[in-house]
Enzyme design. Structure first.
Site, short mmCIF file in Angstrom:
data_model
loop_
_atom_site.label_atom_id
_atom_site.label_comp_id
_atom_site.label_asym_id
_atom_site.label_seq_id
_atom_site.Cartn_x
_atom_site.Cartn_y
_atom_site.Cartn_z
N ILE A 183 0.84 -1.20 0.00
CA ILE A 183 0.00 0.00 0.00
C ILE A 183 0.88 1.25 0.00
CG2 ILE A 183 -1.94 1.17 1.13
CD1 ILE A 183 -2.59 -1.59 2.45
N ASP A 197 12.40 2.62 4.30
CA ASP A 197 11.96 1.23 4.36
C ASP A 197 13.17 0.37 4.69
OD1 ASP A 197 9.28 -0.23 2.72
OD2 ASP A 197 10.95 -1.48 3.42
N LEU A 237 13.29 -2.78 3.87
CA LEU A 237 13.26 -3.80 2.80
C LEU A 237 13.17 -5.23 3.33
CD1 LEU A 237 15.70 -2.31 0.10
CD2 LEU A 237 13.22 -2.09 0.27
N PHE A 273 3.40 3.61 7.09
CA PHE A 273 2.92 2.27 6.73
C PHE A 273 3.75 1.17 7.38
CE2 PHE A 273 1.84 4.93 3.08
CZ PHE A 273 0.54 4.55 2.82
N TYR A 331 -1.52 -8.46 16.01
CA TYR A 331 -1.39 -7.48 14.93
C TYR A 331 -2.41 -6.35 15.12
CZ TYR A 331 -2.26 -5.44 10.33
OH TYR A 331 -2.47 -4.55 9.30
N ILE A 375 -10.57 -23.13 0.31
CA ILE A 375 -11.62 -22.26 0.84
C ILE A 375 -11.73 -22.58 2.33
CG2 ILE A 375 -14.06 -21.65 0.77
CD1 ILE A 375 -14.15 -22.43 -2.14
N ARG A 423 -10.30 -21.10 9.10
CA ARG A 423 -9.01 -20.61 9.59
C ARG A 423 -9.27 -19.89 10.91
NH1 ARG A 423 -5.83 -16.33 5.76
NH2 ARG A 423 -7.50 -14.96 6.50
N ALA A 424 -8.47 -20.18 11.90
CA ALA A 424 -8.69 -19.57 13.22
C ALA A 424 -8.68 -18.05 13.12
CB ALA A 424 -7.61 -20.03 14.19
N1 UFG Z 1 -9.14 -17.21 2.45
C1 UFG Z 1 -9.36 -18.49 1.97
N2 UFG Z 1 -8.29 -19.17 1.46
C2 UFG Z 1 -7.04 -18.65 1.41
C3 UFG Z 1 -6.83 -17.33 1.89
C4 UFG Z 1 -7.91 -16.65 2.42
O1 UFG Z 1 -10.48 -19.01 2.01
O2 UFG Z 1 -6.12 -19.34 0.95
C5 UFG Z 1 -10.27 -16.46 2.99
C6 UFG Z 1 -10.08 -16.07 4.43
O3 UFG Z 1 -10.54 -17.09 5.27
C7 UFG Z 1 -10.90 -14.79 4.52
C8 UFG Z 1 -10.80 -14.19 3.11
O4 UFG Z 1 -10.37 -15.25 2.28
O5 UFG Z 1 -12.23 -15.09 4.76
C9 UFG Z 1 -9.80 -13.07 3.03
O6 UFG Z 1 -8.58 -13.49 3.61
P1 UFG Z 1 -7.22 -12.68 3.49
O7 UFG Z 1 -6.17 -13.51 4.15
O8 UFG Z 1 -7.02 -12.28 2.08
O9 UFG Z 1 -7.47 -11.34 4.32
P2 UFG Z 1 -8.07 -11.16 5.80
O10 UFG Z 1 -9.55 -10.96 5.71
O11 UFG Z 1 -7.55 -12.21 6.71
O12 UFG Z 1 -7.42 -9.76 6.16
C10 UFG Z 1 -6.94 -9.54 7.42
C11 UFG Z 1 -7.58 -8.29 7.98
C12 UFG Z 1 -6.89 -7.08 7.51
C13 UFG Z 1 -5.43 -7.23 7.73
C14 UFG Z 1 -4.94 -8.38 6.94
C15 UFG Z 1 -3.47 -8.51 7.15
O13 UFG Z 1 -8.94 -8.22 7.61
O14 UFG Z 1 -7.30 -5.97 8.26
O15 UFG Z 1 -5.56 -9.54 7.38
O16 UFG Z 1 -2.88 -9.30 6.21
F1 UFG Z 1 -4.79 -6.11 7.39
#
Ligand code: UFG
Length: 325
Positions: free
Chosen positions: A14, A33, A35, A75, A143, A209, A282-283
């Site tokens: 971002i 940064d 890196l 960031f 986090y 999923i 996922r937990a």
């Molecule tokens: N998901 C899957 N399979 C995958 C990866 C994700 O089903 O392989 C699902 C997750 O269970 C979730 C959705 O897709 O329901 C989105 O998952 P992401 O991992 O892409 O993102 P998150 O919703 O976990 O994002 C979270 C917080 C953000 C935070 C971010 C940090 O919502 O605020 O993690 O990486 F910044």
């Protein structure tokens, strides 16, 4: 000459899109940064790069001595939710202490304006949706706790030292630059959209999923995917508003999209099937996270341009097919 803006973490996902947007609009940007996760290639032409770690207080002091910064866009942080649970020390040290060090250097140099990268993870398990800024904040992972703690630090520093601050709580950042010059590149990648696109390319195994038994229309988790270029614009607007507003704003589309809908949209955009596998939950994943972003509209005059998930995924796909880092 205009005073420069410091962008910490400006080589990250971002941060680099924001640095590029600010630079394209005439700002002089200095990117700091370490890196560890950022990419040198993501730093836009025209921006100055400084290899700095926020753990290094002397380097920060020197940085603020070298440049006469007008404001900071912050960031730099570790952002793997799962890792923050297994290794919280890494998150508290980097995210929290790093920010305190940054604030120390800012105040020492008389710089009192900051726009901060916060997150919907500060809310925790939603008590209602859409989530507005008044929603209680009970983060369920370290986090999210680090980001919430920093929001609170700003409020205290505002009262004590006159700090001007805007914390932008992003929902799920997604997509890539419209011209595909930069995009999302995490190692390891854990986010849904890039993993779906990699599975479609055949680069990775079928997408798992995580749970199909949630209380949502199709049983999979619902998220609010906000385009990274819309986030970039919001940071520019926030910088302009620091004089008149301090506080927290959600950045989101207001539209929830399920995991299955993301996969279907990716298949439509790419014209290819996405291999999938049903896996356990996922937990720590709430069923539904989507936001009311009316306050950002009111305060910043911000309106996301990407409101169709397919358009967001199209930019991610263009990047994914020809990524440069
Ligand atoms: N998901 C899957 N399979 C995958 C990866 C994700 O089903 O392989 C699902 C997750 O269970 C979730 C959705 O897709 O329901 C989105 O998952 P992401 O991992 O892409 O993102 P998150 O919703 O976990 O994002 C979270 C917080 C953000 C935070 C971010 C940090 O919502 O605020 O993690 O990486 F910044």
């Amino acid at each position: 000459m205009a005073q420069p803006i410091l962008i910490t973490g400006g080589a990250g996902y971002i941060g680099s899109h924001t640095a590029r947007h600010l630079t394209a609009n005439g700002a002089k940007c200095v990117i700091a940064d370490n890196l560890v996760y950022g990419h040198r290639e993501a730093v836009p032409i025209g921006a100055v790069f400084e290899l700095v770690d926020l753990a290094d207080r002397a380097a920060l002091k020197a940085l603020f001595g070298k440049y006469n910064f007008a404001a900071v866009v912050h960031f730099a942080a570790f952002a793997y939710v799962g890792e923050s649970v297994t290794d919280p020390q890494k998150y508290y040290a980097n995210n929290l202490i790093g920010t305190l060090n940054l604030l120390e250097a800012m105040l020492g140099a008389g710089v009192k304006k900051i726009v901060f990268s916060s997150t919907c993870a500060t809310y925790g398990e939603p008590q209602y949706t859409p989530i507005d800024e008044a929603h209680p904040q009970h983060p369920i992972n370290p986090y999210g706790v680090t980001k919430l703690a920093i929001e609170r630090v700003f409020a205290d520093y505002e009262k004590a030292y006159g700090l001007r601050h805007i914390s932008l709580r992003y929902f799920n950042a997604a997509g890539a630059a419209a011209d595909s010059a930069i995009g999302e590149s995490h190692t390891p990648e854990t986010h849904l959209i890039p993993l779906v696109l990699k599975a479609i390319k055949g680069e990775t195994p079928p997408i798992k999923i995580f749970g199909t038994d949630y209380d949502t229309p199709d049983g999979t988790c619902v998220r609010d995917y906000i385009h990274v270029e819309d986030l970039a614009v919001a940071h520019q607007l926030a910088l302009e508003k620091l004089g008149s507003f301090c506080g927290c704003l959600n950045l989101a589309t207001g539209v929830g999209t399920s995991v299955r809908e993301v996969i279907a949209a990716a298949e439509a955009v790419t014209g290819k099937r996405c291999p999938v596998e049903i896996a356990p939950r996922r937990a720590g994943d709430p069923a539904k996270l989507y936001a009311a972003a009316d306050k950002a509209r009111e305060i910043l005059g911000w309106q996301p341009r990407y409101t169709e998930i397919k358009e967001t995924i199209r930019t991610a796909w263009n990047w994914e097919q020809n990524r440069k880092f």
